[in-house]
Design a protein around this motif. Structure first.
Motif, PDB file in Angstrom:
ATOM      1  N   SER A  11     -80.285  39.815  49.163  1.00  0.00           N
ATOM      2  CA  SER A  11     -79.694  40.413  47.959  1.00  0.00           C
ATOM      3  C   SER A  11     -79.656  39.387  46.831  1.00  0.00           C
ATOM      4  CB  SER A  11     -78.288  40.927  48.250  1.00  0.00           C
ATOM      5  OG  SER A  11     -77.410  39.840  48.457  1.00  0.00           O
ATOM      6  N   ASN A  12     -79.647  39.889  45.631  1.00  0.00           N
ATOM      7  CA  ASN A  12     -79.591  39.026  44.454  1.00  0.00           C
ATOM      8  C   ASN A  12     -78.172  38.522  44.291  1.00  0.00           C
ATOM      9  OD1 ASN A  12     -79.978  37.730  42.088  1.00  0.00           O
ATOM     10  ND2 ASN A  12     -80.472  39.538  40.894  1.00  0.00           N
ATOM     11  N   GLN A  13     -77.976  37.209  44.339  1.00  0.00           N
ATOM     12  CA  GLN A  13     -76.643  36.643  44.310  1.00  0.00           C
ATOM     13  C   GLN A  13     -76.248  36.102  42.942  1.00  0.00           C
ATOM     14  OE1 GLN A  13     -76.321  33.795  47.457  1.00  0.00           O
ATOM     15  NE2 GLN A  13     -77.525  35.058  48.814  1.00  0.00           N
ATOM     16  N   ASP A  14     -77.122  36.230  41.963  1.00  0.00           N
ATOM     17  CA  ASP A  14     -76.819  35.699  40.635  1.00  0.00           C
ATOM     18  C   ASP A  14     -76.471  36.850  39.698  1.00  0.00           C
ATOM     19  OD1 ASP A  14     -76.456  33.966  38.571  1.00  0.00           O
ATOM     20  OD2 ASP A  14     -78.578  33.737  38.122  1.00  0.00           O
ATOM     21  N   ASN A  15     -75.169  37.213  39.664  1.00  0.00           N
ATOM     22  CA  ASN A  15     -74.720  38.317  38.819  1.00  0.00           C
ATOM     23  C   ASN A  15     -74.401  37.879  37.400  1.00  0.00           C
ATOM     24  OD1 ASN A  15     -74.880  40.033  41.018  1.00  0.00           O
ATOM     25  ND2 ASN A  15     -72.794  39.564  41.660  1.00  0.00           N
ATOM     26  N   LEU A  72     -82.488  28.842  40.117  1.00  0.00           N
ATOM     27  CA  LEU A  72     -82.729  30.156  40.714  1.00  0.00           C
ATOM     28  C   LEU A  72     -84.079  30.191  41.424  1.00  0.00           C
ATOM     29  CD1 LEU A  72     -81.832  33.144  41.039  1.00  0.00           C
ATOM     30  CD2 LEU A  72     -83.055  33.586  38.911  1.00  0.00           C
ATOM     31  N   LEU A  73     -85.111  29.587  40.823  1.00  0.00           N
ATOM     32  CA  LEU A  73     -86.427  29.550  41.470  1.00  0.00           C
ATOM     33  C   LEU A  73     -86.377  28.769  42.775  1.00  0.00           C
ATOM     34  CD1 LEU A  73     -88.882  29.022  38.478  1.00  0.00           C
ATOM     35  CD2 LEU A  73     -88.437  31.119  39.766  1.00  0.00           C
ATOM     36  N   THR A  74     -85.651  27.660  42.784  1.00  0.00           N
ATOM     37  CA  THR A  74     -85.507  26.858  44.000  1.00  0.00           C
ATOM     38  C   THR A  74     -84.772  27.651  45.071  1.00  0.00           C
ATOM     39  OG1 THR A  74     -85.446  24.839  42.682  1.00  0.00           O
ATOM     40  CG2 THR A  74     -84.615  24.689  44.927  1.00  0.00           C
ATOM     41  N   THR A  75     -83.708  28.323  44.678  1.00  0.00           N
ATOM     42  CA  THR A  75     -82.931  29.131  45.628  1.00  0.00           C
ATOM     43  C   THR A  75     -83.759  30.268  46.192  1.00  0.00           C
ATOM     44  OG1 THR A  75     -80.902  28.594  44.437  1.00  0.00           O
ATOM     45  CG2 THR A  75     -80.826  30.497  45.889  1.00  0.00           C
ATOM     46  N   LYS A  77     -86.975  30.325  46.565  1.00  0.00           N
ATOM     47  CA  LYS A  77     -87.963  29.753  47.484  1.00  0.00           C
ATOM     48  C   LYS A  77     -87.312  29.474  48.835  1.00  0.00           C
ATOM     49  CE  LYS A  77     -91.089  25.894  48.135  1.00  0.00           C
ATOM     50  NZ  LYS A  77     -91.473  24.571  47.687  1.00  0.00           N
ATOM     51  N   GLN A  78     -86.118  28.868  48.815  1.00  0.00           N
ATOM     52  CA  GLN A  78     -85.418  28.563  50.057  1.00  0.00           C
ATOM     53  C   GLN A  78     -85.005  29.836  50.785  1.00  0.00           C
ATOM     54  OE1 GLN A  78     -82.261  26.059  48.698  1.00  0.00           O
ATOM     55  NE2 GLN A  78     -83.490  24.207  48.787  1.00  0.00           N
ATOM     56  N   THR A  79     -84.558  30.842  50.031  1.00  0.00           N
ATOM     57  CA  THR A  79     -84.172  32.111  50.633  1.00  0.00           C
ATOM     58  C   THR A  79     -85.382  32.788  51.256  1.00  0.00           C
ATOM     59  OG1 THR A  79     -82.371  32.368  49.057  1.00  0.00           O
ATOM     60  CG2 THR A  79     -83.084  34.342  50.198  1.00  0.00           C
ATOM     61  N   GLY A  80     -86.523  32.694  50.605  1.00  0.00           N
ATOM     62  CA  GLY A  80     -87.746  33.253  51.167  1.00  0.00           C
ATOM     63  C   GLY A  80     -88.117  32.590  52.482  1.00  0.00           C
ATOM     64  N   GLN A  81     -87.908  31.293  52.571  1.00  0.00           N
ATOM     65  CA  GLN A  81     -88.207  30.577  53.807  1.00  0.00           C
ATOM     66  C   GLN A  81     -87.276  31.020  54.927  1.00  0.00           C
ATOM     67  OE1 GLN A  81     -87.736  26.538  52.508  1.00  0.00           O
ATOM     68  NE2 GLN A  81     -89.899  26.300  51.965  1.00  0.00           N
ATOM     69  N   THR A 106     -80.101  27.961  53.741  1.00  0.00           N
ATOM     70  CA  THR A 106     -81.343  27.211  53.568  1.00  0.00           C
ATOM     71  C   THR A 106     -81.923  26.879  54.940  1.00  0.00           C
ATOM     72  OG1 THR A 106     -80.178  25.100  53.489  1.00  0.00           O
ATOM     73  CG2 THR A 106     -80.619  26.189  51.384  1.00  0.00           C
ATOM     74  N   GLN A 107     -83.200  26.621  54.968  1.00  0.00           N
ATOM     75  CA  GLN A 107     -83.880  26.315  56.218  1.00  0.00           C
ATOM     76  C   GLN A 107     -83.618  24.863  56.582  1.00  0.00           C
ATOM     77  OE1 GLN A 107     -87.728  28.094  56.691  1.00  0.00           O
ATOM     78  NE2 GLN A 107     -88.537  26.229  57.602  1.00  0.00           N
ATOM     79  N   THR A 108     -82.768  24.663  57.583  1.00  0.00           N
ATOM     80  CA  THR A 108     -82.422  23.317  58.032  1.00  0.00           C
ATOM     81  C   THR A 108     -82.670  23.207  59.535  1.00  0.00           C
ATOM     82  OG1 THR A 108     -80.132  23.963  58.425  1.00  0.00           O
ATOM     83  CG2 THR A 108     -80.630  23.003  56.277  1.00  0.00           C
ATOM     84  N   ASP A 109     -82.845  21.989  59.983  1.00  0.00           N
ATOM     85  CA  ASP A 109     -83.039  21.759  61.411  1.00  0.00           C
ATOM     86  C   ASP A 109     -81.712  21.990  62.129  1.00  0.00           C
ATOM     87  OD1 ASP A 109     -84.920  21.228  63.349  1.00  0.00           O
ATOM     88  OD2 ASP A 109     -84.418  19.099  63.463  1.00  0.00           O
ATOM     89  N   GLY A 110     -81.762  22.591  63.302  1.00  0.00           N
ATOM     90  CA  GLY A 110     -80.547  22.880  64.044  1.00  0.00           C
ATOM     91  C   GLY A 110     -79.848  24.129  63.553  1.00  0.00           C
ATOM     92  N   LEU A 111     -80.582  25.020  62.937  1.00  0.00           N
ATOM     93  CA  LEU A 111     -80.043  26.271  62.409  1.00  0.00           C
ATOM     94  C   LEU A 111     -79.540  27.128  63.566  1.00  0.00           C
ATOM     95  CD1 LEU A 111     -79.921  27.926  59.700  1.00  0.00           C
ATOM     96  CD2 LEU A 111     -82.077  28.927  60.408  1.00  0.00           C
ATOM     97  N   LEU A 112     -78.324  27.666  63.431  1.00  0.00           N
ATOM     98  CA  LEU A 112     -77.767  28.535  64.459  1.00  0.00           C
ATOM     99  C   LEU A 112     -77.993  29.980  64.076  1.00  0.00           C
ATOM    100  CD1 LEU A 112     -74.373  26.770  65.238  1.00  0.00           C
ATOM    101  CD2 LEU A 112     -76.553  26.533  66.410  1.00  0.00           C
ATOM    102  N   VAL A 113     -78.357  30.790  65.085  1.00  0.00           N
ATOM    103  CA  VAL A 113     -78.683  32.189  64.863  1.00  0.00           C
ATOM    104  C   VAL A 113     -77.797  33.037  65.761  1.00  0.00           C
ATOM    105  CG1 VAL A 113     -80.506  33.922  64.984  1.00  0.00           C
ATOM    106  CG2 VAL A 113     -81.065  31.591  64.328  1.00  0.00           C
ATOM    107  N   ASN A 114     -77.180  34.063  65.183  1.00  0.00           N
ATOM    108  CA  ASN A 114     -76.341  34.995  65.925  1.00  0.00           C
ATOM    109  C   ASN A 114     -77.093  36.319  66.036  1.00  0.00           C
ATOM    110  OD1 ASN A 114     -74.248  36.423  67.067  1.00  0.00           O
ATOM    111  ND2 ASN A 114     -73.059  36.554  65.191  1.00  0.00           N
ATOM    112  N   THR A 115     -77.359  36.762  67.271  1.00  0.00           N
ATOM    113  CA  THR A 115     -78.061  38.022  67.504  1.00  0.00           C
ATOM    114  C   THR A 115     -77.297  38.810  68.563  1.00  0.00           C
ATOM    115  OG1 THR A 115     -79.442  37.207  69.322  1.00  0.00           O
ATOM    116  CG2 THR A 115     -80.278  36.857  67.090  1.00  0.00           C
ATOM    117  N   PRO A 116     -77.643  40.086  68.744  1.00  0.00           N
ATOM    118  CA  PRO A 116     -77.017  40.837  69.837  1.00  0.00           C
ATOM    119  C   PRO A 116     -77.332  40.251  71.218  1.00  0.00           C
ATOM    120  CG  PRO A 116     -78.092  42.334  68.306  1.00  0.00           C
ATOM    121  CD  PRO A 116     -78.460  40.944  67.891  1.00  0.00           C
ATOM    122  N   LYS A 117     -78.379  39.472  71.320  1.00  0.00           N
ATOM    123  CA  LYS A 117     -78.758  38.853  72.597  1.00  0.00           C
ATOM    124  C   LYS A 117     -78.103  37.499  72.802  1.00  0.00           C
ATOM    125  CE  LYS A 117     -83.034  41.328  73.085  1.00  0.00           C
ATOM    126  NZ  LYS A 117     -84.427  41.280  73.465  1.00  0.00           N
TER     127      LYS A 117
END
Length: 148
Positions: A11-15, A72-75, A77-81, A106-117
């Motif tokens: 979603s667009n976060q820059d209102n 905004l362009l940097t954000t 790009k990071q959001t796209g990643q 942002t895409q960082t090493d050691g990213l934690l992911v929460n899923t139904p599994k």
């Protein structure tokens, strides 16, 4: 610990962009009015001075807008990643991307992911083009999923 949903990330976060554009437009109109008043009454220096003040303010606002635009362009790009990573993770786990949330925007090493599994950790290679998905156990998880 905060986890961000897929919807939140796309979603667009820059209102505030609309408000900034309104301020720029208002400053342009004010400068135009003072220019008109100055041209009509050339002996009234106050209109010229006020026009210069508002023109300087307009230049400052435009400089701030440019800085915000580059951020905004940097954000984006990071959001796209990170959204690409979420899609790939969901595909590997066999769930929908909307069911996946991550602990960073942002895409960082050691990213934690929460899923139904369960919870997973993502470790990226050096250039960030691929990653390793590892199932983990969180002890006493206090999860707050930030949604749109």
């Amino acid at each position: 610990m905060d986890f961000y949903s897929y919807e939140y990330l796309i979603s667009n976060q820059d209102n505030s962009r609309l408000i900034k554009l309104i301020v720029v437009g208002l400053l342009v109109v004010i400068i135009g009015v003072f220019f008109f008043l100055y041209m009509r009454n050339r002996f009234e220096i106050k209109y010229k001075d006020l026009g210069i003040i508002f023109a300087t303010t307009l230049l400052l606002v435009i400089a701030i807008q440019y800085n915000d635009y580059s951020n905004l362009l940097t954000t984006q790009k990071q959001t796209g990643q990170i959204t690409g990573t979420i899609k790939e993770t969901a595909k590997q786990l066999g769930v929908k991307p909307k069911q996946v949330s991550v602990n960073s925007t942002t895409q960082t090493d050691g990213l934690l992911v929460n899923t139904p599994k369960g919870f997973f950790r993502i470790d990226f290679n050096t250039d960030g083009s691929s990653f390793l998905l590892e199932k983990i156990e969180l002890h006493n998880p206090k999860i707050n999923v930030v949604r749109r």
